[in-house]
Write a protein that holds these residues in place. Structure first.
Motif, mmCIF file in Angstrom:
data_model
loop_
_atom_site.group_PDB
_atom_site.id
_atom_site.type_symbol
_atom_site.label_atom_id
_atom_site.label_comp_id
_atom_site.label_asym_id
_atom_site.label_seq_id
_atom_site.Cartn_x
_atom_site.Cartn_y
_atom_site.Cartn_z
ATOM 1 N N PRO A 31 -36.961 26.260 -54.586
ATOM 2 C CA PRO A 31 -36.632 25.604 -53.331
ATOM 3 C C PRO A 31 -37.851 25.321 -52.465
ATOM 4 O O PRO A 31 -38.389 26.225 -51.840
ATOM 5 N N GLN A 32 -38.287 24.080 -52.451
ATOM 6 C CA GLN A 32 -39.395 23.650 -51.594
ATOM 7 C C GLN A 32 -39.157 22.199 -51.244
ATOM 8 O O GLN A 32 -38.520 21.476 -52.011
ATOM 9 N N ARG A 76 -37.535 27.696 -29.734
ATOM 10 C CA ARG A 76 -38.420 26.545 -29.892
ATOM 11 C C ARG A 76 -37.783 25.327 -29.225
ATOM 12 O O ARG A 76 -36.559 25.222 -29.143
ATOM 13 N N GLN A 103 -38.385 24.634 -46.077
ATOM 14 C CA GLN A 103 -38.273 26.061 -45.787
ATOM 15 C C GLN A 103 -38.709 26.311 -44.339
ATOM 16 O O GLN A 103 -39.516 25.581 -43.800
ATOM 17 N N PRO A 104 -38.169 27.358 -43.737
ATOM 18 C CA PRO A 104 -38.556 27.649 -42.364
ATOM 19 C C PRO A 104 -40.051 27.917 -42.288
ATOM 20 O O PRO A 104 -40.610 28.443 -43.242
ATOM 21 N N PRO A 105 -40.699 27.580 -41.201
ATOM 22 C CA PRO A 105 -40.124 27.015 -39.974
ATOM 23 C C PRO A 105 -40.224 25.489 -39.892
ATOM 24 O O PRO A 105 -40.206 24.943 -38.808
ATOM 25 N N GLU A 114 -32.638 28.857 -31.958
ATOM 26 C CA GLU A 114 -32.473 30.299 -32.147
ATOM 27 C C GLU A 114 -33.790 31.066 -32.095
ATOM 28 O O GLU A 114 -33.783 32.289 -31.987
ATOM 29 N N MET A 115 -34.921 30.353 -32.200
ATOM 30 C CA MET A 115 -36.199 31.039 -32.085
ATOM 31 C C MET A 115 -36.866 30.702 -30.745
ATOM 32 O O MET A 115 -38.042 30.984 -30.559
ATOM 33 N N THR A 158 -28.574 23.774 -40.359
ATOM 34 C CA THR A 158 -28.073 24.977 -41.022
ATOM 35 C C THR A 158 -28.328 26.219 -40.163
ATOM 36 O O THR A 158 -27.498 27.100 -40.059
ATOM 37 N N ASP A 159 -29.499 26.250 -39.513
ATOM 38 C CA ASP A 159 -29.798 27.410 -38.674
ATOM 39 C C ASP A 159 -28.948 27.433 -37.420
ATOM 40 O O ASP A 159 -28.817 28.471 -36.771
ATOM 41 N N LEU A 193 -43.527 24.376 -33.518
ATOM 42 C CA LEU A 193 -43.427 25.695 -34.153
ATOM 43 C C LEU A 193 -43.576 26.828 -33.143
ATOM 44 O O LEU A 193 -43.377 27.998 -33.487
ATOM 45 N N GLN A 195 -42.844 29.566 -30.770
ATOM 46 C CA GLN A 195 -41.620 30.316 -30.496
ATOM 47 C C GLN A 195 -41.714 31.013 -29.151
ATOM 48 O O GLN A 195 -42.793 31.325 -28.671
#
Lengths: 521, 290
Positions: free
Chosen positions: B148-149, B77, B234-236, B74-75, B245-246, B53, B55
């Protein structure tokens, strides 16, 4: 000597004329301009909609009484060629241009304007149908609100009598929402009018294939001169990447909402230009004070210290933004530059949390929107970065999202503990940011400040600009101390066009008329 | 011979099946894959070079290098660390959701198969209705209702897999329940519960094991699909589908961000599929001489 002077004067005049005629000559008539955008319009009756994609189209079809000078929020004549306001600020008289016609051939006169305002403002008007007239109530505070009466003094003179003076009144009239519609067309189509818009603007409506495209054609008789373009098509291409591919392959001429990652490749492409819309928005992180522990100002201050805005802008805006310290963007008058932002300082943030009684942090829900907006081009990534910053001071944010419609519903319903959202100003007046977003009667972050409310109402009623500037500066100080939000960024939204598209001047309010745009084939 | 000795005889069918599985190259490969996956999942904190996690938004989209073996996302990581931790989530999804499907499906299948009549009719028609929906669509509907979880996604995947188990168990229960030893057990006064759990269920074991293994593979894939659609993790959370997807928006500019989670999904799904195929061969009595 005299002779030389005369000769040189003549030369200068000749040069100016030559230059002028050259620039006129260079502009070409004709061609079809295709604009690729992220979504379809909701409706084409501007008073019934609030979304930018609808306004992009209605801006072309309708005229407003006054309008914004291209690229600014300065008010210039529109359907009215001049106007005056009475001493007490309550009576506004507008003199209209003569001979302007709606696209259906009916005259744009004082009666037509009176009819439009009565349709919007009177709930018992027979054509007060087809929607909620949201923006009317927003800007004029209820129905009929501030506007007591609208009188057609003569054919081309219209007079507004206000309940009390309203500072932003003139700017409000320039808003694209208050486009003047042909009364005959509204009567003809009734509830279905939003699909058959008739105004007096530079382009006439041709067809709307929902979900796909809106087609407009030049209004030959436009009062400000025939548009250079023959046709304008607005196409909906939801995916940012796909839209950019279409632009590169040539099937569209211009687009908005480019992925920040693609900005570099635009700069390197000779056939494409990156143009920047003047920054006129704010993206913010809001903490809802109905939920513990966000009712504690120390917690909110701690959060303000924990977020590194500079880093966010470097990473997710391709640098096309500046860090926000106020809800107002710096380009608007009355921006308070003396306010000092809470610096990024984790130690300070932890201290504040401990002082607030949460040395070990806490857990809460954090909502982010699912679609890119001008102020948050990559909301999911920005939310994750903010979540990470907050984790460094020991608080745990659970990231959640909903589809865009539901997201806004839940936001208006005050269901979010914390969330990111933003705003683009639509009339160039600070009232349109501070009152709409943070007044205790309006906001959706549980923020109550009687002191702020009084200032904002006073500023609304004042027509003295100096006084209003002072009031809004004071308002920003109160907001800075109370930290209802952490303002994150004022972005400069990028647009991409082919180099052959000339004279596209983006307006800060995010829509602009296209009649001066031309194509250099 | 005593009972003990009979059990130990090498001709025990389970022992036979195990021996055949190990001789089957495909099945063996599946076991190796899953073994690796389990090892990575269990020892993730020891193997992963970075915090999944953590970043570094100044170092986004870094290409694979000695510092970040699979590059950064993209972060900023570390992708390798995220994939390693992601294996825990995928295995958890597979086991948890298939347990739901297994327990519920077996129970319903036994009930329908053994009692027949009204119960059979009712249960199997409900199963038919569930099968009539495309599985992923049904899962999306369930998640849309629950929110959504990851937890809800696992539940949804469990639910959509119930009919498959119910069908398998029901058909073997029907084929066995008329056989003579069941009749004998009944004559000796065995209760329904005893007959169902001591006679019917063990006989349905072979197809169930195959079904379970293969279903774990589809469950991992379905969870990745739901997360890809934004309905699962869900992110992250470093879930493989969510990572994909990201990565979509940077496909041209940083292809490694999408490639490696994609490969991880293939690896995991392939492992369980190969094992499932191997087990099917091994447990099929007709293939005894292969």
């Amino acid at each position: 000597m005299n002779y030389v002077k005369k000769l040189s004067l003549l030369l200068v005049v000749a040069l100016v004329v030559a230059l002028f005629s050259f620039s006129v000559y260079a502009q070409e008539y004709g061609g079809t301009f295709v604009f690729g955008r992220g979504g379809d319009s909701v409706g084409l009756d501007p008073i019934q909609v609030t979304d930018g994609e609808s306004f992009k189209v209605t801006q072309q079809v309708y005229d407003t009484i006054v309008m914004f000078k291209p690229g600014t929020t300065e008010v210039i004549p529109g359907l009215a060629k001049d106007w005056k306001v009475s001493e007490d600020g309550k009576t506004w008289t507008f003199h209209l241009r003569e001979g302007v016609e709606f696209h259906d051939g009916n005259p744009v006169n004082a009666e037509a304007i009176k009819w439009n305002f009565e349709r919007w403002g009177y709930e018992d008007h027979p054509y007060h149908i087809g929607g909620e007239f949201t923006y009317y109530a927003y800007m004029f505070q209820d129905f009929p609100g501030v506007i007591k009466e609208v009188n057609a003094v003569d054919e081309y003179t219209v007079e507004f009598v206000l309940e009390n003076p309203q500072g932003p009144f003139l700017n409000n009239l320039a808003m694209v929402s208050f486009g003047i519609a042909s009364p005959a067309a509204v009567k003809k189509w009734g509830e279905d009018y939003f699909k058959h818009p008739v105004g007096s603007g530079p382009f006439k409506f041709v067809e709307w294939k929902q979900g796909d495209r809106v087609v407009l054609e030049a209004n030959e008789d436009y009062w400000d001169g025939r548009p250079y373009l023959d046709k304008v098509i607005f196409r909906s291409i939801p995916d940012n990447g796909a839209r950019y591919m279409e632009l590169r392959s040539g099937s569209i001429d211009m687009m908005d909402y480019i992925n920040p990652e693609d900005v570099q490749s635009v700069k390197e492409n000779e056939d494409l230009d990156l143009i920047l819309r003047p920054s006129f928005n704010v993206g913010y992180f809001a903490m809802h004070q109905d939920f513990e522990p966000f009712d504690n100002v120390l917690v909110r201050k701690a959060f303000a210290h924990a977020i590194n805005k500079e880093a966010l802008i470097g990473a997710f805006y391709a640098g096309l933004a500046e860090p926000a310290k106020n809800p107002l963007p710096p380009s608007i008058w009355s921006y308070n530059d003396e306010i000092e932002d809470y610096p990024y300082d984790l130690e300070k943030a932890k201290e504040l949390l401990a002082e607030a009684g949460y040395p070990d942090g806490f857990e809460f829900d954090f909502y982010y929107m699912p679609v890119p907006r001008p102020y948050f081009p990559q909301p999911k990534m920005i939310a994750q970065a903010v979540q990470y910053y907050l984790s460094e001071i020991g608080v745990t944010a659970n990231l959640l999202s909903y589809d865009w419609g539901t997201y806004l519903d839940k936001y208006y319903d005050d269901q979010f503990q914390t969330y990111i959202l933003g705003w683009t100003g639509d009339n160039g007046d600070p009232d349109n940011f501070l009152y709409v977003l943070l007044d205790q009667t309006q906001n959706n972050c549980g923020y109550e400040s009687e002191e702020l409310h009084e200032i904002l109402i006073e500023a609304q009623k004042s027509v003295d600009k100096e006084e209003r500037i002072a009031l809004y500066k004071e308002a920003q100080e109160i907001i800075h101390e109370d930290v209802p939000w952490v303002p994150i960024a004022h972005s400069t939204p990028p647009l991409v066009k082919k180099t052959m598209v000339k004279n596209y001047i983006p307006n800060p309010t995010s829509t602009e008329k296209l009649h001066r745009v031309w194509l250099n084939d | 011979m005593t009972n003990e000795e009979i059990k130990r005889r090498p001709s025990n069918p389970w022992y036979e099946a195990g021996r055949r599985l190990l001789k089957n190259r495909i099945g063996l490969l599946g076991i190796v894959f899953i073994g690796i996956l389990l090892f990575i999942a269990i020892f993730a904190p020891l193997i992963a070079p970075y915090d999944p996690l953590a970043q570094n938004i100044m170092g986004r989209y870094k290409a694979p290098s000695s510092e970040h073996l699979l590059g950064t996302d993209e972060m900023g990581r570390d992708i390798l660390s995220r994939i390693i931790y992601g294996s825990r989530i995928s295995l958890q999804v597979g086991l948890f959701s298939i347990s739901i499907a297994l327990i519920t499906g077996v129970f319903l299948g036994l009930l329908a198969g053994y009692y027949g009549g009204f119960w059979d009719m009712l249960i199997m028609r409900i199963m038919d209705i569930m099968l009539a929906f495309p599985a992923i669509l049904l899962a999306i509907a369930i998640v849309a209702i629950l929110g959504p979880q990851l937890r809800n996604a696992m539940l949804a995947i469990g639910i959509i897999n119930i009919p498959r188990f119910a069908r398998v168990v029901r058909s073997s229960a029907i084929s066995i329940k008329e056989s003579e030893y069941i009749l004998a057990a009944k004559m000796m006064g065995a209760s329904d519960v005893r007959i169902i759990f001591f006679h019917l269920l063990p006989n349905a074991m072979a197809p169930l094991i195959v079904q379970t293994t293969l279903s774990i593979a589809t469950a991992i894939l379905e969870a990745a699909a739901l997360s890809f659609l934004g309905l699962g993790a869900q992110p992250p959370t470093p879930e493989w589908g969510a990572m994909l997807t990201d990565a979509r928006s940077s496909l041209q500019q940083a292809p490694w961000v999408a490639t490696f989670p994609g490969l991880a999904i293939i690896f995991g799904v392939l492992g369980f599929n190969l094992l499932g195929d191997g087990l099917r061969d091994a447990l099929d009595p007709k293939m005894k001489n292969v």
